[in-house]
Design a protein around this motif. Structure first.
Motif, mmCIF file in Angstrom:
data_model
loop_
_atom_site.group_PDB
_atom_site.id
_atom_site.type_symbol
_atom_site.label_atom_id
_atom_site.label_comp_id
_atom_site.label_asym_id
_atom_site.label_seq_id
_atom_site.Cartn_x
_atom_site.Cartn_y
_atom_site.Cartn_z
ATOM 1 N N PHE A 37 0.816 -1.207 0.000
ATOM 2 C CA PHE A 37 0.000 0.000 0.000
ATOM 3 C C PHE A 37 0.857 1.266 0.000
ATOM 4 N N PHE A 38 2.042 1.215 0.611
ATOM 5 C CA PHE A 38 2.971 2.330 0.517
ATOM 6 C C PHE A 38 3.410 2.517 -0.932
ATOM 7 N N PHE A 39 3.619 1.395 -1.620
ATOM 8 C CA PHE A 39 3.974 1.420 -3.041
ATOM 9 C C PHE A 39 2.886 2.135 -3.840
ATOM 10 N N PHE A 40 1.622 1.785 -3.605
ATOM 11 C CA PHE A 40 0.515 2.428 -4.315
ATOM 12 C C PHE A 40 0.497 3.923 -4.027
ATOM 13 N N LYS A 41 0.671 4.269 -2.774
ATOM 14 C CA LYS A 41 0.631 5.679 -2.378
ATOM 15 C C LYS A 41 1.791 6.460 -2.997
ATOM 16 N N LYS A 42 2.949 5.842 -3.064
ATOM 17 C CA LYS A 42 4.143 6.525 -3.566
ATOM 18 C C LYS A 42 4.097 6.715 -5.080
ATOM 19 N N PHE A 43 3.602 5.721 -5.802
ATOM 20 C CA PHE A 43 3.651 5.780 -7.261
ATOM 21 C C PHE A 43 2.335 6.226 -7.910
ATOM 22 N N PHE A 44 1.219 6.052 -7.231
ATOM 23 C CA PHE A 44 -0.067 6.370 -7.846
ATOM 24 C C PHE A 44 -0.851 7.430 -7.071
ATOM 25 N N SER A 56 -4.922 6.093 -13.435
ATOM 26 C CA SER A 56 -4.081 6.912 -12.573
ATOM 27 C C SER A 56 -2.869 7.428 -13.322
ATOM 28 N N PHE A 57 -2.315 8.505 -12.801
ATOM 29 C CA PHE A 57 -0.991 8.940 -13.204
ATOM 30 C C PHE A 57 0.004 8.073 -12.451
ATOM 31 N N ILE A 58 1.181 7.905 -13.012
ATOM 32 C CA ILE A 58 2.252 7.214 -12.295
ATOM 33 C C ILE A 58 3.375 8.210 -12.095
ATOM 34 N N TYR A 59 3.885 8.257 -10.872
ATOM 35 C CA TYR A 59 4.889 9.236 -10.484
ATOM 36 C C TYR A 59 6.217 8.547 -10.199
ATOM 37 N N ASN A 60 7.307 9.279 -10.354
ATOM 38 C CA ASN A 60 8.595 8.736 -9.923
ATOM 39 C C ASN A 60 8.806 9.104 -8.455
ATOM 40 N N LEU A 61 9.959 8.776 -7.919
ATOM 41 C CA LEU A 61 10.217 9.029 -6.499
ATOM 42 C C LEU A 61 10.386 10.512 -6.175
ATOM 43 N N ASN A 62 10.512 11.363 -7.207
ATOM 44 C CA ASN A 62 10.614 12.818 -7.014
ATOM 45 C C ASN A 62 9.294 13.520 -7.291
ATOM 46 N N ASN A 63 8.197 12.760 -7.320
ATOM 47 C CA ASN A 63 6.850 13.289 -7.540
ATOM 48 C C ASN A 63 6.654 13.919 -8.910
ATOM 49 N N ILE A 64 7.369 13.439 -9.898
ATOM 50 C CA ILE A 64 7.201 13.899 -11.274
ATOM 51 C C ILE A 64 6.383 12.846 -12.024
ATOM 52 N N ILE A 65 5.395 13.306 -12.784
ATOM 53 C CA ILE A 65 4.543 12.378 -13.537
ATOM 54 C C ILE A 65 5.352 11.738 -14.662
ATOM 55 N N LEU A 66 5.345 10.408 -14.692
ATOM 56 C CA LEU A 66 6.015 9.665 -15.749
ATOM 57 C C LEU A 66 5.057 9.276 -16.863
ATOM 58 N N GLU A 87 -0.615 -5.033 -12.537
ATOM 59 C CA GLU A 87 -0.308 -4.807 -13.944
ATOM 60 C C GLU A 87 -0.543 -3.339 -14.231
ATOM 61 N N TYR A 88 0.467 -2.708 -14.788
ATOM 62 C CA TYR A 88 0.343 -1.316 -15.180
ATOM 63 C C TYR A 88 0.353 -1.262 -16.699
ATOM 64 N N GLN A 89 -0.672 -0.677 -17.282
ATOM 65 C CA GLN A 89 -0.773 -0.544 -18.731
ATOM 66 C C GLN A 89 -0.644 0.921 -19.080
ATOM 67 N N GLY A 90 0.391 1.223 -19.873
ATOM 68 C CA GLY A 90 0.665 2.607 -20.210
ATOM 69 C C GLY A 90 1.066 2.783 -21.659
ATOM 70 N N HIS A 91 1.588 3.959 -21.959
ATOM 71 C CA HIS A 91 1.974 4.305 -23.324
ATOM 72 C C HIS A 91 3.256 3.581 -23.715
#
Length: 153
Positions: A37-44, A56-66, A87-91
């Motif tokens: 759940f920390f993983f979800f909170k940190k990245f999503f 959802s948006f996916i973020y890096n560890l510096n809070n920048i949208i990837l 499973e993350y489905q993205g561009h």
């Protein structure tokens, strides 16, 4: 008897060549739910609900949208591997894919995450009694046909 794997594995589940969409699959092994759940909170930055399509948006560890995409979370034992699985489905941009993989691997390095080998998700599914020997044989035959160029594209 079920065999449990401790360490998480991750990999890309789609071909990268000329792909508009990619899928990253992450099987969490025996990691504690709190880490998950920390993983979800940190990245999503949101609570991800099991078995529901989560945009959802996916973020890096510096809070920048990837990237922005779809997250599917399957909680154990109701996943393909029998472990918590996302499973993350993205561009399908190779730069985005590599950045997301690097961030996931960096975050989980203390938990000995590794890139999966070919067939490792299926191996975990079999050893965790999620698929039987007949289903495993069928999957192996499909790979054999595909590798021998008999597989229709």
């Amino acid at each position: 008897m079920s065999l449990k794997f401790i360490n998480p594995i991750i990999n890309i589940s789609t071909k990268l060549k000329n792909s508009a969409v990619f899928i990253i699959r992450l099987s969490f092994g025996l990691l504690n739910k709190k880490i998950l759940f920390f993983f979800f909170k940190k990245f999503f930055y949101k609570k991800i609900k099991p078995k529901i399509i989560n945009f959802s948006f996916i973020y890096n560890l510096n809070n920048i949208i990837l990237d922005k995409g779809i997250i599917l979370y399957f909680n154990k034992p109701k996943s393909y591997t029998g472990e918590d699985l996302i499973e993350y489905q993205g561009h399908g941009n190779i730069f985005i894919i590599n950045n997301i993989l690097k961030n996931f691997i960096f975050f989980f390095k203390n938990y000995k995450i590794k890139l999966s080998k070919k067939g490792e998700f299926t191996k975990r599914a079999f050893l965790n009694n999620k698929i039987d020997i007949f289903e495993l044989n069928l999957i192996l035959n499909i790979f054999k046909l595909k590798n021998n160029n008999f597989y229709l594209k």
